[in-house]
Design a protein around this motif. Structure first.
Motif, mmCIF file in Angstrom:
data_model
loop_
_atom_site.group_PDB
_atom_site.id
_atom_site.type_symbol
_atom_site.label_atom_id
_atom_site.label_comp_id
_atom_site.label_asym_id
_atom_site.label_seq_id
_atom_site.Cartn_x
_atom_site.Cartn_y
_atom_site.Cartn_z
ATOM 1 N N ASP A 84 -28.837 -54.295 -24.825
ATOM 2 C CA ASP A 84 -27.681 -54.435 -23.740
ATOM 3 C C ASP A 84 -27.701 -55.973 -24.175
ATOM 4 N N SER A 85 -28.587 -56.450 -24.479
ATOM 5 C CA SER A 85 -28.702 -57.867 -24.845
ATOM 6 C C SER A 85 -28.016 -58.590 -25.519
ATOM 7 N N ILE B 231 -24.644 -58.045 -23.391
ATOM 8 C CA ILE B 231 -24.261 -59.116 -22.085
ATOM 9 C C ILE B 231 -23.972 -60.317 -22.494
ATOM 10 N N PHE B 232 -25.069 -60.228 -23.586
ATOM 11 C CA PHE B 232 -24.953 -61.649 -24.185
ATOM 12 C C PHE B 232 -23.543 -62.302 -25.237
ATOM 13 N N ILE C 229 -20.568 -60.962 -24.341
ATOM 14 C CA ILE C 229 -20.159 -60.933 -22.987
ATOM 15 C C ILE C 229 -20.078 -62.234 -21.915
ATOM 16 N N THR C 230 -21.337 -62.657 -22.048
ATOM 17 C CA THR C 230 -21.029 -63.814 -21.323
ATOM 18 C C THR C 230 -21.722 -65.267 -21.968
ATOM 19 N N ARG C 231 -22.301 -65.227 -23.014
ATOM 20 C CA ARG C 231 -22.462 -66.058 -23.563
ATOM 21 C C ARG C 231 -23.797 -67.311 -22.932
ATOM 22 N N ARG C 232 -24.379 -67.052 -22.750
ATOM 23 C CA ARG C 232 -25.123 -67.562 -21.760
ATOM 24 C C ARG C 232 -27.042 -66.978 -21.617
ATOM 25 N N ASP D 74 -28.954 -67.659 -19.991
ATOM 26 C CA ASP D 74 -29.716 -66.938 -18.653
ATOM 27 C C ASP D 74 -29.224 -65.552 -17.824
ATOM 28 N N VAL D 75 -28.108 -66.135 -17.853
ATOM 29 C CA VAL D 75 -27.528 -64.096 -17.089
ATOM 30 C C VAL D 75 -27.798 -63.794 -18.114
ATOM 31 N N THR D 76 -28.328 -62.817 -19.278
ATOM 32 C CA THR D 76 -28.253 -62.268 -19.721
ATOM 33 C C THR D 76 -29.808 -62.187 -19.414
ATOM 34 N N VAL E 19 -29.555 -60.401 -16.149
ATOM 35 C CA VAL E 19 -29.194 -59.156 -16.273
ATOM 36 C C VAL E 19 -30.270 -58.072 -17.213
#
Length: 69
Positions: A27-28, A31-32, A34-37, A39-41, A44
């Motif tokens: 998942d990491s 998510i990373f 998609i977001t390239r962030r 903190d968000v990764t 979530v």
């Protein structure tokens, strides 16, 4: 017929934790990607995996009490 051994709470918990570690890693990456962030990764991953681990453990314990021939 093969005799089934009882499945302990500890075994179910360890199984849930190891499965969750695999999911956290995969998942990491997604998510990373998609977001390239970071903190968000991390946010979530943290909240979703705490809930998922609890639900998986409950699901495992329920299935251990179902007798399907």
């Amino acid at each position: 017929m093969k005799k089934r051994l009882p499945v302990s709470n500890r075994r179910s918990l360890l199984k849930a934790i190891t499965f969750r570690l695999l999911i956290i890693i995969s998942d990491s990456f997604v998510i990373f990607f998609i977001t390239r962030r970071f903190d968000v990764t991390l946010g979530v991953i943290f909240f979703s995996n705490i809930a998922s681990t609890i639900f998986y453990f409950i699901h495992e314990r329920v299935w251990n009490n179902i007798n399907i021939s």
